[in-house]
Scaffold this active site. Structure first.
Site, mmCIF file in Angstrom:
data_model
loop_
_atom_site.group_PDB
_atom_site.id
_atom_site.type_symbol
_atom_site.label_atom_id
_atom_site.label_comp_id
_atom_site.label_asym_id
_atom_site.label_seq_id
_atom_site.Cartn_x
_atom_site.Cartn_y
_atom_site.Cartn_z
ATOM 1 N N PHE A 19 -90.596 -12.825 -12.923
ATOM 2 C CA PHE A 19 -89.339 -12.998 -12.177
ATOM 3 C C PHE A 19 -89.188 -14.391 -11.562
ATOM 4 O O PHE A 19 -88.311 -14.599 -10.734
ATOM 5 C CB PHE A 19 -89.184 -11.956 -11.052
ATOM 6 C CG PHE A 19 -89.394 -10.539 -11.495
ATOM 7 C CD1 PHE A 19 -88.439 -9.884 -12.266
ATOM 8 C CD2 PHE A 19 -90.546 -9.854 -11.165
ATOM 9 C CE1 PHE A 19 -88.639 -8.572 -12.687
ATOM 10 C CE2 PHE A 19 -90.764 -8.548 -11.584
ATOM 11 C CZ PHE A 19 -89.805 -7.897 -12.340
ATOM 12 N N GLU A 90 -93.606 -16.133 -23.260
ATOM 13 C CA GLU A 90 -94.727 -15.192 -23.076
ATOM 14 C C GLU A 90 -95.971 -15.673 -23.817
ATOM 15 O O GLU A 90 -96.684 -14.876 -24.460
ATOM 16 C CB GLU A 90 -94.332 -13.778 -23.543
ATOM 17 C CG GLU A 90 -93.079 -13.216 -22.896
ATOM 18 C CD GLU A 90 -93.280 -12.740 -21.458
ATOM 19 O OE1 GLU A 90 -94.380 -12.934 -20.891
ATOM 20 O OE2 GLU A 90 -92.318 -12.186 -20.898
ATOM 21 N N GLN A 92 -98.787 -16.423 -22.907
ATOM 22 C CA GLN A 92 -100.091 -15.911 -22.442
ATOM 23 C C GLN A 92 -100.624 -14.793 -23.334
ATOM 24 O O GLN A 92 -101.806 -14.499 -23.325
ATOM 25 C CB GLN A 92 -100.000 -15.421 -20.984
ATOM 26 C CG GLN A 92 -99.350 -14.058 -20.769
ATOM 27 C CD GLN A 92 -97.831 -14.105 -20.759
ATOM 28 O OE1 GLN A 92 -97.242 -15.177 -20.826
ATOM 29 N NE2 GLN A 92 -97.179 -12.950 -20.659
ATOM 30 N N CYS A 181 -98.914 -10.248 0.731
ATOM 31 C CA CYS A 181 -98.457 -8.911 0.329
ATOM 32 C C CYS A 181 -99.199 -8.420 -0.916
ATOM 33 O O CYS A 181 -99.405 -7.218 -1.094
ATOM 34 C CB CYS A 181 -96.947 -8.914 0.097
ATOM 35 S SG CYS A 181 -96.020 -9.293 1.611
HETATM 36 P P1 ADP Z 1 -89.663 -14.799 -15.825
HETATM 37 O O1 ADP Z 1 -89.509 -15.281 -17.241
HETATM 38 O O2 ADP Z 1 -90.445 -15.762 -14.971
HETATM 39 O O3 ADP Z 1 -90.173 -13.388 -15.708
HETATM 40 P P2 ADP Z 1 -86.779 -14.672 -15.850
HETATM 41 O O4 ADP Z 1 -86.300 -16.045 -16.249
HETATM 42 O O5 ADP Z 1 -86.817 -13.638 -16.946
HETATM 43 O O6 ADP Z 1 -88.215 -14.808 -15.145
HETATM 44 O O7 ADP Z 1 -85.894 -14.066 -14.677
HETATM 45 C C1 ADP Z 1 -85.612 -14.758 -13.474
HETATM 46 C C2 ADP Z 1 -84.525 -13.977 -12.751
HETATM 47 O O8 ADP Z 1 -85.060 -12.746 -12.285
HETATM 48 C C3 ADP Z 1 -83.973 -14.632 -11.503
HETATM 49 O O9 ADP Z 1 -83.001 -15.606 -11.769
HETATM 50 C C4 ADP Z 1 -83.370 -13.444 -10.771
HETATM 51 O O10 ADP Z 1 -82.072 -13.178 -11.280
HETATM 52 C C5 ADP Z 1 -84.233 -12.271 -11.222
HETATM 53 N N1 ADP Z 1 -85.147 -11.736 -10.206
HETATM 54 C C6 ADP Z 1 -85.473 -10.420 -10.087
HETATM 55 N N2 ADP Z 1 -86.386 -10.233 -9.103
HETATM 56 C C7 ADP Z 1 -86.650 -11.443 -8.582
HETATM 57 C C8 ADP Z 1 -87.533 -11.913 -7.529
HETATM 58 N N3 ADP Z 1 -88.314 -11.063 -6.829
HETATM 59 N N4 ADP Z 1 -87.567 -13.232 -7.268
HETATM 60 C C9 ADP Z 1 -86.782 -14.084 -7.965
HETATM 61 N N5 ADP Z 1 -85.938 -13.706 -8.966
HETATM 62 C C10 ADP Z 1 -85.857 -12.404 -9.274
HETATM 63 ZN ZN ZN Z 2 -94.862 -11.261 0.898
#
Ligand code: ADP
Ligand code: ZN
Length: 199
Positions: A19, A90, A92, A181
């Site tokens: 996220f 992905e 990793q 956390c």
């Molecule tokens: P990753 O590839 O790092 O898993 P993504 O690019 O798929 O991340 O997704 C990022 C998006 O996830 C953010 O722009 C937001 O809309 C959403 N999101 C959901 N939960 C969270 C969180 N806890 N912190 C930040 N963004 C979050």
């Molecule tokens: Zn925290």
């Protein structure tokens, strides 16, 4: 990126927890390469079938066409000879030889942009990521927002109790957490996996 290389290849790594926007950032960079009329190919491991077999999709639903491959061999077989920019999401989940492949592609003059989790659900370095980070020219480490307290989050906390490193599931099985956390969550769970960590 401060220095823009010319006539050479290089490796960019985008890392961080779930996220944190790694896929969004990968999509942003590769979309700009498309606009620059460069020959771009995007790959992702088949293991990540959360969304779409033929698209790289972020948690905010942004997407780009991509090829899902079972392993590095299949990736190599799908590679077009004219490719100038290679994106891998992905990363990793690939085995160690992905590092030598990325190096070779960059050595041959291509731009390689990879995105992946730097830490697993216990905070351990994930697969080939340490070596990729070591050999890359450019590194971007992103953070998410801790869903418990709102601080910047650099860890992916697993809600499901399952000792496998690779557990691909729905987003509900993981959440972004800050250091505090993350630690207090596992300390209070029934079978804390914290003793498995290798720091
Ligand atoms: P990753 O590839 O790092 O898993 P993504 O690019 O798929 O991340 O997704 C990022 C998006 O996830 C953010 O722009 C937001 O809309 C959403 N999101 C959901 N939960 C969270 C969180 N806890 N912190 C930040 N963004 C979050
Ligand atoms: Zn925290």
């Amino acid at each position: 990126m401060i220095l823009q290389p010319r006539d050479v290849g290089w490796l960019e790594v985008i890392c961080g927890p779930m996220f944190s926007g790694k896929t969004e950032e990968l999509i942003r960079r590769l979309t700009r390469a498309y606009y620059a009329r460069q020959n771009v190919q995007i790959f992702k491991p088949k293991i990540d079938d959360r969304y779409d077999e033929t698209c790289v999709v972020s948690h905010s639903d942004r997407s780009l066409p991509g090829v899902a491959v079972a392993d590095l061999n299949q990736l190599k077989n799908s590679l077009e000879s004219q490719v100038e920019v290679i994106g891998i999401d992905e990363v990793q989940f690939f085995d160690g030889p992905i590092v030598e492949f990325c190096q070779q592609m960059a050595d041959e003059g291509r731009r390689v942009v990879v995105a992946g989790l730097d830490q697993d659900y216990l905070g351990r370095p994930f697969g080939p990521m340490p070596r990729l980070l070591c050999v890359a020219e450019y590194i971007t480490k992103l953070m998410a927002i801790c869903v418990q307290c709102g601080n910047p989050a650099h860890r992916s906390y697993r809600l499901a109790e399952d000792p496998q490193q690779v557990l691909v599931g729905t987003d509900e099985q993981y959440e972004a957490r800050c250091r505090r956390c993350f630690n207090s969550g596992y300390a209070s769970s029934e079978s804390p996996p914290a003793n498995e960590t290798n720091h």
